[in-house]
Design a protein around this motif. Structure first.
Motif, PDB file in Angstrom:
ATOM      1  N   PHE A   8       0.830  -1.206   0.000  1.00 25.39           N
ATOM      2  CA  PHE A   8       0.000   0.000   0.000  1.00 25.39           C
ATOM      3  C   PHE A   8       0.862   1.253   0.000  1.00 25.39           C
ATOM      4  O   PHE A   8       0.592   2.217  -0.701  1.00 25.39           O
ATOM      5  CB  PHE A   8      -0.945   0.018   1.202  1.00 25.39           C
ATOM      6  N   ARG A  17       3.275   4.410  -9.003  1.00 26.54           N
ATOM      7  CA  ARG A  17       2.219   3.733  -9.776  1.00 26.54           C
ATOM      8  C   ARG A  17       2.522   3.821 -11.265  1.00 26.54           C
ATOM      9  O   ARG A  17       2.319   2.877 -12.014  1.00 26.54           O
ATOM     10  CB  ARG A  17       0.849   4.354  -9.454  1.00 26.54           C
TER      11      ARG A  17
ATOM     12  N   GLU B 110      -5.641   3.871  -1.636  1.00 26.21           N
ATOM     13  CA  GLU B 110      -4.199   3.730  -1.399  1.00 26.21           C
ATOM     14  C   GLU B 110      -3.702   4.716  -0.340  1.00 26.21           C
ATOM     15  O   GLU B 110      -2.628   4.560   0.203  1.00 26.21           O
ATOM     16  CB  GLU B 110      -3.419   3.883  -2.714  1.00 26.21           C
TER      17      GLU B 110
END
Lengths: 107, 148
Positions: A8, A17, B110
């Motif tokens: 996470f 990402r 997230e």
């Protein structure tokens, strides 16, 4: 930190990402190759790759003087399970919303 | 609008009712509370308006982000009192034959702290569809490549 937390934490950053997305398209790649796709420095890229490697999301292989980075998506399974549970809650809620709007109750 | 690779939950359902009726059900406190499962209080139905969840010891703060009747309604809420992190919940209503397609999307997971993720996961173990927008698609491709 546990593995899921590392995952996470790794996913909480937009550049990381994006790195995963780039590696998903083309792997393995070296840091030097990756620099071209980003506006940050090679050193910055290496730091992010290190965080991803600790989370198990990328694998590192030495290749001559450089290291090659590949995507390793398996740790995302834990994240998937978690998102699945949230989807289940929302599906229950939407089913109740459907019952309400399809009923005769004045709204 | 959406950052690439953000973690989202998404559910979509066709309901036999017109958009105005669905809009009423998701934007009035009384009706929202009945199907959502937690009591809410809405200070005013406009961007910036409070959208407060009352069920807990400490009220959970929430804020209305978008009000575009009868198509788009968005609010932010926080998983726990005192946790300064919000997820964004979006409701999109589309007219379809025989009714309204309601698409709910919650994004930004997230950003949540660990203890919240755990409690939420342990509370629900049933599985449904998986959505990790954009990233998921690429990762699946990556995984296929990896396994061949």
């Amino acid at each position: 930190m546990e593995r899921t937390d590392l995952v996470f934490n790794a996913l909480a950053d937009a550049t990381r990402r994006e790195l995963l997305t780039v590696l998903a398209r083309t792997s393995p790649r070296t840091a030097t190759q990756l620099v071209g796709d980003f506006t940050i420095t090679r050193q910055g890229i290496l730091k992010h790759l290190d965080v991803l490697a600790q989370a198990g999301l990328v694998e590192v292989q030495p290749k001559g003087r450089e290291r090659r980075y590949s995507l390793s998506p398996r740790p995302l399974d834990g994240v998937n399970d978690w998102i699945e549970a949230i989807n289940a809650t929302w599906r229950e809620r939407l089913t109740r919303l459907k019952d309400l709007v399809e009923s005769d109750e004045p709204l | 609008m959406q950052e690439q690779g953000t973690l989202v939950a998404e559910q979509s359902m066709v309901m036999k009712a017109n958009r105005k009726r669905v809009w009423q059900a998701i934007t009035t406190a009384k009706h929202f509370s009945s199907w959502f499962g937690l009591r809410v209080e809405i200070s005013r139905l406009e961007p910036g308006g409070e959208f407060k969840f009352l069920e807990f010891e400490n009220n959970l703060p929430g804020k209305i982000v978008t009000v575009e009747p009868p198509e788009l309604f968005e609010f932010e809420w926080t998983p726990e009192a005192g946790v300064p992190v919000y997820t964004l919940v979006t409701f999109r209503l589309e007219e379809v034959e025989g009714g309204t397609r309601v698409t709910m999307r919650e994004s930004g997971f997230e950003k949540l702290p660990e203890q919240y993720r755990k409690s939420r996961f342990e509370g629900n173990s049933e599985g449904w569809s998986i959505q990790i927008h954009n990233l998921d698609k690429y990762l699946k491709e990556g995984r296929d490549i990896g396994e061949n």
